[in-house]
Design an enzyme around this catalytic site. Structure first.
Site, PDB file in Angstrom:
ATOM      1  N   GLU A 116       0.809  -1.225   0.000  1.00  0.00           N
ATOM      2  CA  GLU A 116       0.000   0.000   0.000  1.00  0.00           C
ATOM      3  C   GLU A 116       0.841   1.273   0.000  1.00  0.00           C
ATOM      4  O   GLU A 116       0.621   2.186   0.800  1.00  0.00           O
ATOM      5  CB  GLU A 116      -0.976  -0.029   1.185  1.00  0.00           C
ATOM      6  N   ASN A 122       1.866  -5.157  -3.108  1.00  0.00           N
ATOM      7  CA  ASN A 122       0.518  -5.580  -2.716  1.00  0.00           C
ATOM      8  C   ASN A 122      -0.304  -4.342  -2.372  1.00  0.00           C
ATOM      9  O   ASN A 122       0.180  -3.442  -1.685  1.00  0.00           O
ATOM     10  CB  ASN A 122       0.608  -6.519  -1.502  1.00  0.00           C
ATOM     11  N   HIS A 137     -10.392  -6.503  -1.881  1.00  0.00           N
ATOM     12  CA  HIS A 137     -11.443  -6.297  -0.875  1.00  0.00           C
ATOM     13  C   HIS A 137     -12.593  -5.586  -1.606  1.00  0.00           C
ATOM     14  O   HIS A 137     -12.579  -4.371  -1.776  1.00  0.00           O
ATOM     15  CB  HIS A 137     -10.934  -5.443   0.281  1.00  0.00           C
ATOM     16  N   GLU A 140      -6.168 -11.008  -0.917  1.00  0.00           N
ATOM     17  CA  GLU A 140      -6.987 -10.708   0.260  1.00  0.00           C
ATOM     18  C   GLU A 140      -8.473 -10.618  -0.099  1.00  0.00           C
ATOM     19  O   GLU A 140      -9.197  -9.750   0.402  1.00  0.00           O
ATOM     20  CB  GLU A 140      -6.524  -9.390   0.914  1.00  0.00           C
ATOM     21  N   ASP A 179     -12.254 -10.662  -0.288  1.00  0.00           N
ATOM     22  CA  ASP A 179     -13.541 -10.858   0.375  1.00  0.00           C
ATOM     23  C   ASP A 179     -14.538  -9.949  -0.329  1.00  0.00           C
ATOM     24  O   ASP A 179     -14.155  -8.978  -0.986  1.00  0.00           O
ATOM     25  CB  ASP A 179     -13.511 -10.604   1.895  1.00  0.00           C
TER      26      ASP A 179
END
Length: 387
Positions: free
Chosen positions: A181, A224, A260, A289, A291
């Site tokens: 990030e 990432n 996400h 990651e 979801d």
């Protein structure tokens, strides 16, 4: 990994343009293969459904928001959780246990207990591990963020941390999120809230990759981030930086999208194309990651239509990864709503994982399993042709 769904890509694209219909292939197992919520049956395991060389993983719950909840550490105390974790996945990512505030709580103190336990669990269950994370602006310990260090001292702190942590798990970590990030949504480097970039300049990013590679030459080293699923200002910034670092010979091996996602917004329809352009640079790619959260009704229980849409999105993300040659790692950020971070951070949203709080499988679980099986079958057919 070679693309293994090329023959069915056109059919898949056409199907995704139609309203989602629940079938045994995408949303539920065949009637004669309805497994219990924590079945031991091989046919019911995501890791068994996956094609050879493809890793399907999950975050290992612990640390972070879990410390504020009214339950003990999930990985340590929940036996059913650990059982499913070992059965379903062939890759694991520490959710918080390798972040600075947990693994390096004081300048001269490391706490490897939780991280060691995850790595040892993975070895026992024939799983690979994704290390998360080495250079980040968040979840740093107070001693670091509020310390009065010279540039030379700060640089040495980061070098020593990376060398120590990566070196400890050399040969045991498949992929590392080295720089996490580092750009904002406008594609600008985080020059204010990232202590490393603010104090040491952008050049520290390349140094972090170099140090990690020196500590473990076999580990694959990744950028990432979130909101980089599409071709946008943020992912463009990573593309340009990756080009620059590769030209300099910096050991950058991969680019990963966190994914996400929220059903409040549209699906990133250019995900595959975005992954492909990084693949064309010679980088590996990954989904790290995933979801998919939703606005819940007052009952707190998602509607059938919401579950169908969620299953569709999970499947589309997976198939985008499967279609890109070097996208070999696909990780969901927790597999049960019991321990999901989403309700804690996104008021009114939830039900973001593939299992309920009671570990019952949702349509999303079966959608993933179906696509993995299809990919494995395509891979087998291709291998037969080459004989």
């Amino acid at each position: 990994m070679r693309p293994i769904r090329i023959a069915t890509a056109a059919l898949t694209a056409a199907a995704l343009s139609l309203p989602l219909v629940v079938t045994s292939a995408t949303a539920a197992p065949p009637a004669d293969q309805q497994a219990a919520p924590h079945s031991n049956a091989k046919f019911d395991r995501l890791r068994e459904a996956a094609p050879k060389g493809f890793y399907v993983g999950t975050a290992v719950a612990g640390g972070g928001h879990h410390l504020e909840q009214d339950y003990p550490d999930p990985f340590t105390h929940d036996r059913k959780y650990r059982k499913i974790l070992g059965q379903q996945f062939n890759s694991v990512s520490p959710e918080n246990q390798m972040k600075w505030e947990f693994i390096h709580p004081e300048r001269d103190t490391y706490d490897f207990g939780a991280a060691d336990a995850i790595v040892e669990f993975a070895e026992r269950h024939r799983q690979v591990v994704r290390g998360h994370t080495l250079l980040w602006h968040s979840q740093n310990p107070e001693w670091l963020e509020q310390g009065d260090f010279s540039k030379e001292e700060l640089r040495e702190i980061l070098r020593e941390h990376i060398t120590t942590v990566v070196g400890r798990y050399a040969g045991k970590i498949q992929q590392w999120d080295v720089a996490n990030e580092i750009f904002d949504d406008q594609g600008n480097l985080r020059t204010q809230d990232n202590i490393w970039i603010r104090e040491l300049g952008p050049e520290i990013i390349a140094d972090a990759f170099r140090w990690a590679h020196e500590a473990d030459p076999e580990a694959r080293l990744f950028f990432n981030d979130y909101n980089v699923e599409s071709d946008n200002a943020k992912s463009d910034a990573y593309y340009e930086l990756s080009q620059e670092l590769l030209a300099q010979g910096v050991p950058v091996h991969g680019f990963s999208v966190q994914a996400h996602l929220s059903m409040r917004y549209g699906f990133p329809g250019d995900l595959q194309q975005n992954l492909q352009r990084f693949d064309d640079l010679g980088l590996e790619t990954a989904v790290t990651e995933l979801d998919i959260r939703m606005d819940l009704p007052e009952s707190g229980v998602p509607t059938a239509e919401q579950q169908k849409q969620q299953a569709d999105w999970y499947q589309r993300v997976l198939e985008a990864c499967l279609a890109v040659e070097e996208c070999n790692s696909f990780t969901i950020w927790g597999f049960t709503d019991k321990y999901s971070w989403v309700p804690v951070f996104f008021q009114g949203e939830g039900s973001a994982t593939v299992m309920t709080e009671d570990f019952e499988r949702k349509p999303a679980f079966y959608a993933l399993r179906s696509s993995l099986k299809d990919a494995k079958w395509e891979q087998w057919k291709e291998s037969r042709k080459r004989r």
